[in-house]
Design a protein around this motif. Structure first.
Motif, PDB file in Angstrom:
ATOM      1  N   TYR A 115       0.828  -1.205   0.000  1.00 24.24           N
ATOM      2  CA  TYR A 115       0.000   0.000   0.000  1.00 24.24           C
ATOM      3  C   TYR A 115       0.866   1.260   0.000  1.00 24.24           C
ATOM      4  CZ  TYR A 115      -3.575  -3.141   1.958  1.00 24.24           C
ATOM      5  OH  TYR A 115      -4.442  -4.158   2.202  1.00 24.24           O
ATOM      6  N   LEU A 116       0.318   2.348  -0.546  1.00 28.46           N
ATOM      7  CA  LEU A 116       0.844   3.698  -0.364  1.00 28.46           C
ATOM      8  C   LEU A 116      -0.302   4.529   0.190  1.00 28.46           C
ATOM      9  CD1 LEU A 116       2.867   6.004  -0.625  1.00 28.46           C
ATOM     10  CD2 LEU A 116       2.094   6.294  -2.995  1.00 28.46           C
ATOM     11  N   ARG A 117      -0.101   5.072   1.392  1.00 32.43           N
ATOM     12  CA  ARG A 117      -1.150   5.824   2.077  1.00 32.43           C
ATOM     13  C   ARG A 117      -0.655   7.233   2.393  1.00 32.43           C
ATOM     14  NH1 ARG A 117      -5.746   5.295   4.791  1.00 32.43           N
ATOM     15  NH2 ARG A 117      -5.960   3.064   4.571  1.00 32.43           N
ATOM     16  N   ASP A 118      -1.560   8.206   2.255  1.00 33.27           N
ATOM     17  CA  ASP A 118      -1.353   9.586   2.691  1.00 33.27           C
ATOM     18  C   ASP A 118      -1.797   9.612   4.151  1.00 33.27           C
ATOM     19  OD1 ASP A 118      -1.844  12.222   3.461  1.00 33.27           O
ATOM     20  OD2 ASP A 118      -2.938  12.751   1.651  1.00 33.27           O
ATOM     21  N   THR A 119      -0.845   9.622   5.076  1.00 28.64           N
ATOM     22  CA  THR A 119      -1.204   9.559   6.499  1.00 28.64           C
ATOM     23  C   THR A 119      -1.616  10.922   7.042  1.00 28.64           C
ATOM     24  OG1 THR A 119       1.127   9.771   7.112  1.00 28.64           O
ATOM     25  CG2 THR A 119       0.224   7.534   6.965  1.00 28.64           C
ATOM     26  N   THR A 120      -1.287  12.000   6.362  1.00 28.45           N
ATOM     27  CA  THR A 120      -1.710  13.327   6.802  1.00 28.45           C
ATOM     28  C   THR A 120      -3.216  13.494   6.641  1.00 28.45           C
ATOM     29  OG1 THR A 120       0.434  14.252   6.199  1.00 28.45           O
ATOM     30  CG2 THR A 120      -1.382  15.815   6.465  1.00 28.45           C
TER      31      THR A 120
ATOM     32  N   GLY B 117      -5.302  10.816   5.766  1.00 25.24           N
ATOM     33  CA  GLY B 117      -5.976   9.548   5.985  1.00 25.24           C
ATOM     34  C   GLY B 117      -6.561   8.942   4.724  1.00 25.24           C
ATOM     35  N   GLN B 118      -5.829   8.996   3.601  1.00 23.69           N
ATOM     36  CA  GLN B 118      -6.354   8.503   2.335  1.00 23.69           C
ATOM     37  C   GLN B 118      -5.441   7.453   1.725  1.00 23.69           C
ATOM     38  OE1 GLN B 118      -6.787  12.016  -0.047  1.00 23.69           O
ATOM     39  NE2 GLN B 118      -8.494  12.792   1.147  1.00 23.69           N
ATOM     40  N   MET B 119      -6.055   6.411   1.166  1.00 22.16           N
ATOM     41  CA  MET B 119      -5.311   5.400   0.422  1.00 22.16           C
ATOM     42  C   MET B 119      -5.032   5.958  -0.965  1.00 22.16           C
ATOM     43  SD  MET B 119      -3.921   2.464   0.593  1.00 22.16           S
ATOM     44  CE  MET B 119      -4.680   1.699   2.000  1.00 22.16           C
ATOM     45  N   LEU B 120      -3.791   5.850  -1.428  1.00 17.42           N
ATOM     46  CA  LEU B 120      -3.426   6.380  -2.727  1.00 17.42           C
ATOM     47  C   LEU B 120      -3.258   5.288  -3.782  1.00 17.42           C
ATOM     48  CD1 LEU B 120      -0.807   9.032  -1.581  1.00 17.42           C
ATOM     49  CD2 LEU B 120      -3.235   9.356  -2.079  1.00 17.42           C
ATOM     50  N   GLN B 121      -2.560   4.199  -3.405  1.00 16.56           N
ATOM     51  CA  GLN B 121      -2.303   3.159  -4.392  1.00 16.56           C
ATOM     52  C   GLN B 121      -2.121   1.816  -3.693  1.00 16.56           C
ATOM     53  OE1 GLN B 121       0.659   4.505  -7.093  1.00 16.56           O
ATOM     54  NE2 GLN B 121       0.250   2.939  -8.596  1.00 16.56           N
ATOM     55  N   THR B 122      -2.513   0.745  -4.389  1.00 22.46           N
ATOM     56  CA  THR B 122      -2.358  -0.612  -3.886  1.00 22.46           C
ATOM     57  C   THR B 122      -1.741  -1.466  -4.989  1.00 22.46           C
ATOM     58  OG1 THR B 122      -4.362  -0.346  -2.558  1.00 22.46           O
ATOM     59  CG2 THR B 122      -3.552  -2.584  -2.860  1.00 22.46           C
ATOM     60  N   TRP B 123      -0.697  -2.224  -4.652  1.00 25.89           N
ATOM     61  CA  TRP B 123      -0.055  -3.132  -5.593  1.00 25.89           C
ATOM     62  C   TRP B 123      -0.250  -4.560  -5.100  1.00 25.89           C
ATOM     63  CZ3 TRP B 123       2.277   1.317  -3.828  1.00 25.89           C
ATOM     64  CH2 TRP B 123       2.665   2.258  -4.781  1.00 25.89           C
ATOM     65  N   THR B 124      -0.600  -5.465  -6.016  1.00 24.41           N
ATOM     66  CA  THR B 124      -0.632  -6.890  -5.716  1.00 24.41           C
ATOM     67  C   THR B 124       0.288  -7.587  -6.712  1.00 24.41           C
ATOM     68  OG1 THR B 124      -2.421  -7.512  -7.221  1.00 24.41           O
ATOM     69  CG2 THR B 124      -3.067  -6.675  -5.038  1.00 24.41           C
TER      70      THR B 124
ATOM     71  N   THR C 295      -3.937  -0.905  -8.207  1.00 25.78           N
ATOM     72  CA  THR C 295      -5.138  -0.087  -8.075  1.00 25.78           C
ATOM     73  C   THR C 295      -4.717   1.322  -7.681  1.00 25.78           C
ATOM     74  OG1 THR C 295      -6.404  -2.013  -7.346  1.00 25.78           O
ATOM     75  CG2 THR C 295      -7.351   0.162  -6.883  1.00 25.78           C
ATOM     76  N   ILE C 296      -5.186   2.303  -8.446  1.00 26.05           N
ATOM     77  CA  ILE C 296      -4.928   3.701  -8.149  1.00 26.05           C
ATOM     78  C   ILE C 296      -6.227   4.264  -7.590  1.00 26.05           C
ATOM     79  CG2 ILE C 296      -4.298   5.927  -9.120  1.00 26.05           C
ATOM     80  CD1 ILE C 296      -2.707   4.316 -11.253  1.00 26.05           C
ATOM     81  N   HIS C 297      -6.171   4.794  -6.383  1.00 25.74           N
ATOM     82  CA  HIS C 297      -7.368   5.226  -5.677  1.00 25.74           C
ATOM     83  C   HIS C 297      -7.713   6.700  -5.891  1.00 25.74           C
ATOM     84  CE1 HIS C 297      -7.454   1.400  -3.489  1.00 25.74           C
ATOM     85  NE2 HIS C 297      -6.151   1.529  -3.417  1.00 25.74           N
ATOM     86  N   LYS C 298      -6.987   7.371  -6.738  1.00 23.32           N
ATOM     87  CA  LYS C 298      -7.193   8.797  -7.037  1.00 23.32           C
ATOM     88  C   LYS C 298      -7.203   8.960  -8.557  1.00 23.32           C
ATOM     89  CE  LYS C 298      -7.120  10.263  -2.813  1.00 23.32           C
ATOM     90  NZ  LYS C 298      -8.251  10.911  -2.235  1.00 23.32           N
ATOM     91  N   PRO C 299      -7.599  10.122  -9.070  1.00 19.97           N
ATOM     92  CA  PRO C 299      -7.531  10.340 -10.518  1.00 19.97           C
ATOM     93  C   PRO C 299      -6.109  10.151 -11.036  1.00 19.97           C
ATOM     94  CG  PRO C 299      -8.803  12.079  -9.467  1.00 19.97           C
ATOM     95  CD  PRO C 299      -8.184  11.270  -8.366  1.00 19.97           C
ATOM     96  N   LEU C 300      -5.990   9.576 -12.218  1.00 17.67           N
ATOM     97  CA  LEU C 300      -4.696   9.325 -12.851  1.00 17.67           C
ATOM     98  C   LEU C 300      -4.509  10.310 -13.986  1.00 17.67           C
ATOM     99  CD1 LEU C 300      -2.147   7.578 -13.346  1.00 17.67           C
ATOM    100  CD2 LEU C 300      -3.572   6.142 -14.823  1.00 17.67           C
TER     101      LEU C 300
END
Length: 172
Positions: A92-97, A99-106, A111-116
């Motif tokens: 995972y890549l998370r924006d901890t400031t 509290g948002q998930m940004l990207q997930t790799w499997t 999966t990109i959780h924001k606009p690309l």
């Protein structure tokens, strides 16, 4: 002069211990009751205390770096955390400031959780699939051949069956 210590221990009874190179303050190690500090050319480079380890300058690893949970990046306006959870096969890549998930790799997808936003060329092999608001997945765009010859190239928009397919092509 060299100091030889019997038993391999050099200790101070109840005072701070400072080891200096050439007697000057430029290169030294300070051992205190709450922390240890390593200096190079009069600048603090490495500190160990109850809060952890602080390093000034680059860290070079000739092998891997292992952490218990993840790696935090906290030098900008937004803090980030790269991590995975025990038993997961993903990262995972998370924006901890915020509290948002940004990207997930499997191992099989990203999966990109924001606009690309893409600057430059986007090269896609096979097709782009879309999922509508009803969670139905369909072909969005696909480069294909339609007709009776492979020389008839087409851009397929939508599926080739059902009520939601459109295609544009050209005849060379």
């Amino acid at each position: 002069q060299m100091i030889y210590v019997n038993g391999g221990v050099f200790a101070s009874y109840n005072a701070d211990l400072v080891l200096k190179r050439n007697g000057g303050p430029q290169d030294r190690i300070e051992i205190k009751d709450t922390h240890q500090i390593f200096y190079a050319q009069s600048s603090e480079r490495f500190r160990i205390d109850t809060g952890g380890v602080d390093v000034t300058g680059a860290i070079t690893a000739t092998s891997g770096i292992t952490t218990n949970y993840g790696v935090s990046f906290t030098n900008g306006n937004t803090n980030f955390l790269f991590y995975n959870n025990t038993g997961d096969n993903l990262f995972y890549l998370r924006d901890t400031t915020n509290g948002q998930m940004l990207q997930t790799w499997t191992t099989s997808s990203t999966t990109i959780h924001k606009p690309l936003y893409v600057t430059g060329t986007l090269a896609v092999t096979s097709q782009i699939n879309l999922t509508n608001s009803g969670s139905a997945t369909m072909v969005g765009l696909k480069g294909t051949n339609w007709g009776y010859s492979s020389s008839y190239k087409a851009l397929q928009i939508g599926n080739t069956s059902g009520s939601y397919s459109i295609a544009f092509g050209y005849d060379p």
